[in-house]
Design an enzyme around this catalytic site. Structure first.
Site, PDB file in Angstrom:
ATOM      1  N   SER A 129     -65.205  32.184  78.313  1.00 63.26           N
ATOM      2  CA  SER A 129     -64.474  31.309  79.232  1.00 63.26           C
ATOM      3  C   SER A 129     -64.261  29.921  78.647  1.00 63.26           C
ATOM      4  O   SER A 129     -63.520  29.126  79.210  1.00 63.26           O
ATOM      5  CB  SER A 129     -65.243  31.184  80.546  1.00 63.26           C
ATOM      6  OG  SER A 129     -66.522  30.619  80.315  1.00 63.26           O
ATOM      7  N   HIS A 150     -59.786  36.665  79.174  1.00 64.83           N
ATOM      8  CA  HIS A 150     -60.724  36.038  80.102  1.00 64.83           C
ATOM      9  C   HIS A 150     -60.503  36.545  81.518  1.00 64.83           C
ATOM     10  O   HIS A 150     -59.583  36.122  82.225  1.00 64.83           O
ATOM     11  CB  HIS A 150     -60.571  34.517  80.045  1.00 64.83           C
ATOM     12  CG  HIS A 150     -61.467  33.790  80.996  1.00 64.83           C
ATOM     13  ND1 HIS A 150     -61.077  32.672  81.705  1.00 64.83           N
ATOM     14  CD2 HIS A 150     -62.762  34.045  81.380  1.00 64.83           C
ATOM     15  CE1 HIS A 150     -62.068  32.270  82.468  1.00 64.83           C
ATOM     16  NE2 HIS A 150     -63.090  33.074  82.294  1.00 64.83           N
ATOM     17  N   GLU A 162     -56.624  35.585  81.788  1.00 64.34           N
ATOM     18  CA  GLU A 162     -56.019  34.695  80.797  1.00 64.34           C
ATOM     19  C   GLU A 162     -56.083  35.370  79.424  1.00 64.34           C
ATOM     20  O   GLU A 162     -57.167  35.721  78.956  1.00 64.34           O
ATOM     21  CB  GLU A 162     -56.770  33.361  80.755  1.00 64.34           C
ATOM     22  CG  GLU A 162     -56.583  32.534  82.020  1.00 64.34           C
ATOM     23  CD  GLU A 162     -57.433  31.273  82.044  1.00 64.34           C
ATOM     24  OE1 GLU A 162     -56.927  30.225  82.463  1.00 64.34           O
ATOM     25  OE2 GLU A 162     -58.615  31.342  81.644  1.00 64.34           O
ATOM     26  N   ASN A 200     -59.811  26.739  83.834  1.00 63.99           N
ATOM     27  CA  ASN A 200     -60.995  25.887  83.728  1.00 63.99           C
ATOM     28  C   ASN A 200     -60.652  24.474  83.269  1.00 63.99           C
ATOM     29  O   ASN A 200     -61.277  23.503  83.700  1.00 63.99           O
ATOM     30  CB  ASN A 200     -62.026  26.511  82.792  1.00 63.99           C
ATOM     31  CG  ASN A 200     -62.813  27.623  83.458  1.00 63.99           C
ATOM     32  OD1 ASN A 200     -62.694  27.840  84.655  1.00 63.99           O
ATOM     33  ND2 ASN A 200     -63.614  28.334  82.695  1.00 63.99           N
TER      34      ASN A 200
END
Length: 601
Positions: A129, A150, A162, A200
């Site tokens: 991540s 991800h 992702e 993120n």
């Protein structure tokens, strides 16, 4: 003239390898098994394999108990998953994804070992991540076949994935992985190899800013969280979300992002490190920003920072009649809010047409509600009977509070407050709905700065629950308490904060939107992929570019400039692309073109 077809046959995937069968790895294995693939799960030990089996049995069992799959389907899914403790079991896999511990060295070593085991044409993926996918990929002799994939937790439920492309990733590999993820019902978005990827990067910058706001005692944890829930429609407030994620996890992600990008806004707020060191990790430890019933419990319990129910705000000033200055959408909405709550409302407009327009707008809103069975003709008559419109500011001499909702221009508002100071009786509260201007500048032109306060409603006022109650250094405590109590009486959620640019919501929201524009500007991902990532990965009601086009890029730019001027934070400087769109007149939906073109829709 004819040319040979350049179309490529898509790769066939049959066997999927999953390395690491913790919560995430087991979830990924379940995703592929549910969609008919043969899955080989690999763990270090038989004990770890057994825990992986339990994860899968528990997850699919929950689906059975909820009626989302039958016991036969569960048996079929589990029957497609094989288990091993040796990587050699992956020799025939077409696609291998690892979900092992988040350690760069462990992952690099794993990809080195896979070199001699998997077929040359097998695609390898890392579920990291935050770690650099390029470094992981180059540990393999064929880095072009390695991508980041991800998944979001829980993998069987969350649709977003992702796909992280490195500078050496082969286009055919990216296309094949995108197709594979589409086959298992996921919505893949493609982005470059930068710590945090899309979701993120944007999420944790915002969360870190919220922590700094709390650390600086600008607002309470409850008010920060309520502001983002009720002001933006977010499913959770930022501090509650950090407790759910785990403060140690959040700290590590921010540290990784900061080390790679050196963006000061990603440097973890000092209090995060202190809390992690003290073992205050959030829900999993039973205490983080909030205190929980026990470790791993979602139930918040009162602690020494919880507001007492004995301290509910009271009306320290007697409020019978409310004055509203302005006749625009926001002003009309505020008039409606107070009138529906039983207050007599006197509103002031610049012309008779505008004054009548407010009454007509409220009547139209009632007609819609009556048609849907949500209101009656009697209620409409009663509310309209509480309204008085005028073109004379002097008529405000009889009200106990004035709420101004005129143009967001400091000079115009200043002149109004000078007039209100002369007109209104002593003790009348003077409130401004400004979303970005310094309230103290309005207070100081009056002889009663102690009675001046911010009362920032959100649009549309009759629907949005939040009001930011903004006190200046001069605002009397009794005035602030009265306004909070008044908000409660009209069915709003009041949050308290100080007089600085952006207050709570805009100060947290617009730097996040600005970061999204910078991400697009850097060609890191497309606007569509960024919007999808934030809606599906973070459960936000709108993606950043959808929201910018609704708010208006000119409005967004003005707010971002105010934030930059106030805080002098380089990361708050408006993204050049936002400046260019505004210069070109691409303001969003209101001009039919912004980050997207709406003219053909």
């Amino acid at each position: 003239m004819t040319t040979a077809s350049t179309e490529r046959t898509a790769r066939t995937f049959e066997t999927i390898g999953v390395i690491g069968l913790g919560t995430m790895g087991a979830g990924i294995a379940e995703v592929f098994a549910r969609n008919g693939f043969t899955v080989v799960g690999v763990e270090l030990t038989e004990e770890a394999v057994e825990r992986g089996r339990e994860h899968l049995a528990h997850s699919t069992g929950r689906a059975v108990s909820r009626g989302k799959m039958s016991e036969e389907q569960q048996a079929e899914i589990l029957g497609r998953i094989g288990f091993a403790t040796d990587l050699s079991a992956l020799a025939d896999a077409d696609f291998v994804v690892e979900a092992v511990v988040e350690s760069l060295e462990v992952k690099k070593d794993l990809f080195r070992r896979l070199d001699d085991i998997v077929r040359p044409d097998a695609i390898l993926a890392t579920n990291t991540s935050s770690l650099p996918v390029t470094e992981i990929a180059t540990a393999n002799t064929r880095p072009g076949r390695v991508v980041g994939v991800h998944f979001f937790n829980p993998a069987p439920v969350q649709n977003l994935v992702e796909i992280v492309r490195t500078v050496v990733a082969e286009p055919a590999v990216l296309a094949d992985v995108e197709g594979l993820l589409g086959r298992v019902g996921k919505n893949p978005v493609v982005c470059g190899d930068k710590a945090g990827f899309i979701a993120n990067t944007l999420l944790f910058g915002y969360l870190n800013h919220a922590v700094s706001m709390y650390e600086g005692r600008y607002a309470t944890r409850e008010d920060i969280d309520a502001a983002m829930r009720f002001g933006c429609g977010y499913p959770m407030g930022p501090l509650a979300l950090l407790d759910l994620i785990g403060l140690d996890t959040a700290y590590e992600i921010l540290e990784t992002m900061y080390r790679q990008g050196r963006d000061r806004l990603h440097a973890p707020a000092p209090i995060l490190k202190q809390m992690v060191t003290a073992g205050l990790l959030g829900r999993k430890s039973g205490r983080g920003f909030y205190t929980y019933e026990r470790a791993d419990s979602p139930v918040v319990v009162a602690d020494d920072r919880t507001p007492s129910t004995d301290d509910l705000p009271e009306l320290r000033h007697d409020i019978r009649t409310v004055g509203v200055v302005g006749t625009g959408t926001m002003a009309a909405g505020i008039v409606e809010v107070f009138a529906k709550s039983g207050y007599d409302v006197l509103y002031v407009g610049r012309s008779q047409d505008k004054v009548e327009g407010v009454r007509a707008a409220i009547a139209r809103n009632f007609d819609k509600q009556i048609q849907r069975g949500r209101a009656t003709e009697e209620q409409k008559t009663e509310v309209l009977g509480r309204l008085s419109g005028t073109m004379s500011l002097d008529d405000l001499a009889r009200v106990e509070i004035v709420v101004e909702a005129i143009a967001e221009d400091l000079a115009i508002k200043t002149t109004l407050f000078e007039n209100l100071d002369e007109i209104c009786k002593p003790g009348t509260i003077l409130a401004t709905t400004t979303s970005s201007l310094p309230i103290i500048s309005l207070a100081t032109v009056t002889s009663r700065p102690q009675d001046v306060i911010g009362m920032h409603f959100f649009n549309p006022a009759p629907i949005m629950k939040l009001v930011e109650v903004v006190s200046t250094v001069a605002t009397d405590d009794a005035v602030a308490e009265t306004v909070r109590a008044l908000c409660a009486k009209v069915g709003k959620v009041a949050v308290s904060c100080g007089d600085r640019a952006g207050f709570i919501v805009n100060a947290l929201l617009f730097p996040y939107l600005n970061d999204a524009v910078k991400m697009l500007e850097a060609h890191y991902a497309t606007a569509d992929d960024i919007d999808t990532a934030m809606k599906q990965g973070c459960a936000l009601p709108m993606g950043p570019f959808e929201l910018l086009d609704v708010v208006g890029n000119d409005v967004s730019l003005a707010i971002q400039r105010e934030l930059y001027l106030e805080f002098r934070e380089p990361g708050f400087a408006p993204a050049p692309l936002l400046e260019h769109l505004v210069t070109a007149g691409y303001l969003g939906r209101k001009t039919q073109r912004g980050f997207r073109d709406y003219s053909a829709r």
